[in-house]
Structure formats: structure tokens, C-alpha cells
Enzyme design. Structure first.
Site, PDB file in Angstrom:
ATOM      1  N   HIS A 164       8.990 -23.951  13.205  1.00 43.61           N
ATOM      2  CA  HIS A 164      10.436 -24.184  13.245  1.00 43.61           C
ATOM      3  C   HIS A 164      10.810 -25.324  14.207  1.00 43.61           C
ATOM      4  CE1 HIS A 164      10.615 -20.620  10.950  1.00 43.61           C
ATOM      5  NE2 HIS A 164      10.701 -19.746  11.925  1.00 43.61           N
ATOM      6  N   ARG A 212       0.827  -1.211   0.000  1.00 41.29           N
ATOM      7  CA  ARG A 212       0.000   0.000   0.000  1.00 41.29           C
ATOM      8  C   ARG A 212       0.863   1.264   0.000  1.00 41.29           C
ATOM      9  NH1 ARG A 212      -3.038  -3.011   4.067  1.00 41.29           N
ATOM     10  NH2 ARG A 212      -5.073  -3.608   3.201  1.00 41.29           N
TER      11      ARG A 212
HETATM   12  C1  BG6 Z   1      11.091 -16.123  12.279  1.00 46.01           C
HETATM   13  C2  BG6 Z   1      10.299 -15.596  13.435  1.00 46.01           C
HETATM   14  O1  BG6 Z   1      10.361 -17.080  11.573  1.00 46.01           O
HETATM   15  O2  BG6 Z   1      12.291 -16.709  12.759  1.00 46.01           O
HETATM   16  C3  BG6 Z   1      11.112 -14.585  14.230  1.00 46.01           C
HETATM   17  O3  BG6 Z   1       9.112 -14.979  12.948  1.00 46.01           O
HETATM   18  C4  BG6 Z   1      12.441 -15.161  14.618  1.00 46.01           C
HETATM   19  O4  BG6 Z   1      10.401 -14.151  15.373  1.00 46.01           O
HETATM   20  C5  BG6 Z   1      13.141 -15.800  13.429  1.00 46.01           C
HETATM   21  O5  BG6 Z   1      13.220 -14.101  15.133  1.00 46.01           O
HETATM   22  C6  BG6 Z   1      14.388 -16.553  13.855  1.00 46.01           C
HETATM   23  O6  BG6 Z   1      15.043 -16.995  12.711  1.00 46.01           O
HETATM   24  P1  BG6 Z   1      16.632 -17.094  12.623  1.00 46.01           P
HETATM   25  O7  BG6 Z   1      16.906 -17.640  11.277  1.00 46.01           O
HETATM   26  O8  BG6 Z   1      17.147 -15.715  12.846  1.00 46.01           O
HETATM   27  O9  BG6 Z   1      17.013 -18.010  13.736  1.00 46.01           O
END
Ligand code: BG6
Length: 498
Positions: free
Chosen positions: A239, A44
Site C-alpha cells: 500500500h 474447510r
Molecule cells: C489491509 C491490511 O490490506 O489494509 C490491514 O491487511 C489494514 O491490516 C487495511 O487494516 C487498511 O485498509 P483501509 O482500506 O481500511 O485503510
């Protein structure tokens, strides 16, 4: 096939500037993109093609790894970018987008489109339907959707129905960037390219497993997103559970999208349902509170002062199958912890008998295998050895492999790897619809419990600490304890702000 056109919804957002543009630039830098590719940013915020290019140029200078910064190449990359200001919740903008795509691709437009949804999750159900309304869901198109895919089981089922009404499953790429990490893939190589650990990789030899993915930052300026999501939806349902699957899965006969993802789903479907557990003892949630000059969660921008959103979760889960029955998996994630670390610690069972007399009666009897995914990626085995000299004093020592020893090639960026896979139509490292549903089915009872028990504990923990004490207590029944990642590996202390 005509030119690859990548259309990013949420083009003025945080994910685009921090991750997606650097990832696309790195693919460009490594000659992984078609010569003629186009990127169209959509949001937007009002930009022209020119002002958007200026904005991305600045952000790339900030977020690119210094090793790939090259002004001439950045300028060439920037020339592939275009921008369309539009409201993604009304159809008008989609007609304009469709016209613009036709102008770029001419009359032989085969629709080689890659849509990337880097928007707030509330738009995930809206955008694909509009794409369909204007006929942009061509048979050569693909769509990448960020996590969390759904808000709970019901909404994930609905989202899947919407996506399946617009695209074929092989065109839908539900991204979980942890799977794009080199070290997550290396976990598969470690387990399935070597025979030495496989005979031990089960309930007969393993006592318990810890999976930790914590960070030493807060929510930065993502308050609007995070307060609706919380740690369970942001980290655990995707994750962390993926890491559980990589640790626990059976070896697939072949390594391809179907066989690999079949095994992941089997793990999710074998998770022991949470119906009979004591939610308050087995699932500890916390929220960071102010400490020194660091803000508490409720003081962060965009967060309501009485928010009950969790920024920390620790929980115990079990897998009901022949390999894992009775082996607890303890998982935890949190913001504003003492360090940023992702690691899996496998605790082997103690030796049945200790014949050595050890100093102060403390003999290390159980071996630990630590798989460090980030930072200073590596693998460490803790074993007991004799201290040189008289007597037989046994000491816990470290056998370590540093991932850099594989030639010092910096591990690739997770987003670049996954976008590249999507361009190649390889969905192995993306989440399939049945996996999303199975995962939500497992976690849904937690969300329901919190909803129906609004006063259930949400423990405060000061910024820079390892989270609520209750998460230690949760492990005591199994005589287990969290490993302190700051004390785990050689040379880790510099990563810990303790
Ligand atoms: C993201 C989350 O998917 O993964 C975040 O939304 C988090 O909150 C991040 O900080 C962590 O990923 P990485 O690769 O930095 O460990």
C-alpha cells in the site's frame, strides 16, 4: 461466453464477509454483474449452500452500507451463492469443484471463471497448481490474489514462476485495494489533469514528502495472519509504496495498463537501495503496548507473549532520478494510533527571504499541500496570508477542497471497483509481476537486517499514541517533522481520539 462464475477460496474468512461479499452485492445492486452469475464459496468450514446463504445474509446486514441495504435485493443476491466444503491442500476437492462447475455450466463450459484467493498466504502457491491439475485454468479464467504476494524477494520470485506456469500474466490480478480507492486514483487526476502543480513537482521546489497510513484499531482477530506478516509486509511493501509511486511517477503518455504500470515500475527501480543506510536510524519499528483498558500487541489473541512482530514502521526513502534526487520521502504506518488516516503531505521549500516581521518571529515560510485519502477526503493548501489590521502579521491559513463537493456521490468501494475491473479484464490498477519483484528487491535488505540482528530495536509505544519517538528523531537531520493529521484540516478533530 457462458456465465460468470466467481470462486472464492477463504469463503468463511474475515475478508470475504467484510469486503468481498459487500463488494459483490454492490456490483449486483448497480447491475454490474451478469444476470446469471454464480458465486461459489470454498473453505474447510462445513456449510451447505443453504447454511452458507444464511451466514452471508447475516454478515451483509452487518457490513453493508445502510444506503444500499435492501432486503429484497439481498435475497435475490443470496440466491446466486453456493458453497463447497473442501480442503484446498489436496486434489480431491478440486475434482469435486470441477464437476460442480460442469453441472452449472453444462456442456458448453467456456470456463468464464474468476478465482479469488482470500486465504492465508501459505495457500497462494498451492491453489493454482491444483487448478491446473484439474484443468480449471481455462483461457477465459482469471485469478485475483491478495497481498502480500510473497514473503520476501525469493518467495515472490517463486510465486511468480508458479503463477506464470498456470496462467498468462494478463489473467493474474495481484490486488492492492489502496489502488481501488477513489482518492488514490484522484491523486493521478490531481497531478496529470492539471498544469498548475507540475512545474513545482520536483526537487527544485519540494523539500520533503510525508506519507502516512495509520489506524486506530489493533489486529482484531487476525492474530494468526498478522504475527507472521507484520507491518512491513502488510502495509509498506504494497500500500505505502504504491502511494509513493503515484506521488513520484512520471506522467504516462497514455493511460492504460501497460503505460501506467511501466511508470510505477520505473519508480520502484529508482528507489535508492538501502544497502548503505543506518538501518536503526532510518527504519524505526515499533509494537503497541497496553494502555488503560486496551491490550498491548503481545496480549492479543493468537500472539505469542514474546512476539517481535512490528505493528509500526516509519522510514525514510529516496528516489535516485532527476526529478527527486535529494528529496526524502518519509513513510509511516501503524496500528493503534490516535486516529485512522491516510494522507500525503508535500512540503514545499521555504521562501528564500522573508521580508515581513512576524509575531514571535514565527513566520510560515513553507507551503504545504495535503492530499487526504481517507477519511473526509480532500485537498488542502496551507499558505501564509496577512492578518487583517495594522502591521504585517503573516498567518498560516488553509485553502481546502472537500471531495464531497464533487456531487456528494459516495466514493465507491475499492474492492467493488477492482473486482469490476477484473471482470472487464482491465489490469491497470493491479500489480504486475515486475513491480512486485522490484518492490521486494528494495525491502528485502530490511528483512535480512532484522533477521541477522535479532536484537535490533523494536520500540514499544502505548496504544493511542503516535508511535516511537525515534521516528521523530529520524527526521531531524532534514529539519523535518511529522504533520499531526488531527490538526491538519478543518473539522478533523472529531476523527481523533486525543
Ligand atoms: C489491509 C491490511 O490490506 O489494509 C490491514 O491487511 C489494514 O491490516 C487495511 O487494516 C487498511 O485498509 P483501509 O482500506 O481500511 O485503510
Amino acid at each position: 461466453m457462458n456465465k460468470l462464475t466467481i470462486i472464492i477460496f477463504g469463503a468463511s474468512g474475515d475478508l470475504t464477509k467484510r469486503k468481498l461479499m459487500p463488494a459483490l452485492y454492490s456490483l449486483f445492486y448497480n447491475n454490474r454483474l451478469d444476470k446469471e452469475f454464480i458465486v461459489i464459496g470454498i473453505s474447510r468450514t462445513s456449510f451447505t449452500d443453504e447454511t452458507y446463504r444464511d451466514y452471508i445474509r447475516q454478515e451483509l446486514n452487518q457490513f453493508l452500507d445502510a444506503t444500499v441495504l435492501n432486503e429484497e435485493l439481498i435475497n435475490k443476491f443470496i440466491n446466486h451463492l453456493y458453497y463447497e466444503t473442501m480442503d484446498p491442500t489436496t486434489v480431491e476437492g478440486y475434482f469435486r469443484l470441477s464437476d460442480r462447475l460442469s453441472q452449472f455450466n453444462g456442456c458448453d463450459d467456456f470456463g468464464n471463471y474468476l478465482f479469488y484467493l482470500a486465504t492465508p498466504p501459505s495457500l497462494y502457491s498451492i491453489i493454482p497448481l491444483f487448478l491446473k491439475d484439474v484443468g480449471l485454468n481455462t483461457k477465459h479464467s482469471r485469478i485475483i490474489v491478495e497481498k502480500p504476494f510473497g514473503y520476501d524477494l525469493q518467495s515472490a520470485l517463486e510465486l511468480n514462476r508458479i503463477y506464470e506456469s498456470v496462467f498468462e500474466e494478463h489473467q493474474i490480478f495481484r490486488i492492492d485495494h489502496f489502488l481501488g480507492k477513489e482518492t488514490a486514483q484522484n491523486l493521478l487526476a490531481f497531478r496529470f489533469a492539471n498544469g498548475v502543480f507540475e512545474p513545482l513537482w520536483n526537487r527544485n521546489y519540494i523539500d520533503y514528502i510525508e506519507i502516512t497510513a495509520v489506524e486506530n484499531i489493533g489486529i482484531a482477530d487476525r492474530g494468526g495472519f498478522y504475527d507472521h506478516v507484520g507491518a512491513l509486509r502488510d502495509m509498506v511493501q504494497n500500500h505505502l509504496i504504491q502511494l509513493v509511486a503515484l506521488t513520484a511517477m512520471e506522467p504516462p503518455a497514455l493511460f492504460n495498463a501497460d503505460t501506467f504500470r511501466n511508470e510505477v515500475v520505473k519508480v520502484y527501480n529508482s528507489l535508492t537501495p538501502l544497502e548503505h543506510v543506518d538501518f536503526e536510524e532510518h527504519i524505526v519499528r515499533g509494537q503497541y503496548t497496553a494502555e488503560y483498558n486496551k491490550k498491548g500487541y503481545r496480549e492479543e489473541k493468537g500472539i505469542s507473549p514474546d512476539s517481535r512482530t512490528e505493528t509500526y514502521i516509519a522510514m525514510r526513502l529516496e528516489i535516485s532520478n532527476w526529478r527527486w534526487s535529494g528529496v526524502p520521502f518519509y513513510i509511516r504506518t501503524g496500528k493503534q494510533m490516535p486516529t485512522k488516516v491516510t494522507e500525503i503531505v508535500v512540503h514545499f521549500k521555504e521562501t528564500p527571504h522573508q521580508m515581513f516581521h512576524c509575531d514571535k518571529g514565527k513566520c510560515p515560510r513553507a507551503n504545504k499541500l495535503i492530499l487526504r485519502l481517507q477519511p473526509n477526503e480532500g485537498i488542502v493548501l496551507r499558505i501564509g496570508l496577512k492578518v487583517p489590521g495594522a502591521g504585517f502579521e503573516i498567518k498560516d491559513v488553509t485553502m481546502a477542497f472537500d471531495y464531497n463537493q464533487l456531487g456528494g456521490i459516495p466514493s465507491g468501494d475499492a474492492y467493488a471497483r477492482l473486482i469490476d475491473d477484473c471482470i472487464q479484464n482491465d489490469s491497470t490498477l493491479f500489480t504486475r509481476s515486475d513491480a512486485v519483484e522490484a518492490s521486494w528487491k528494495f525491502f528485502d535488505p530490511i528483512l535480512e537486517y532484522w533477521k541477522s540482528h535479532p536484537d535490533s530495536p523494536l520500540h514499544g509505544y502505548p496504544v493511542g499514541t503516535w508511535g516511537p519517538l525515534q521516528s521523530e528523531n529520524m527526521m531531524h537531520e532534514h529539519h523535518a517533522e511529522w504533520t499531526n493529521p488531527c490538526k491538519n484540516l478543518i473539522d478533523t478533530d472529531k476523527y481523533c481520539e486525543l
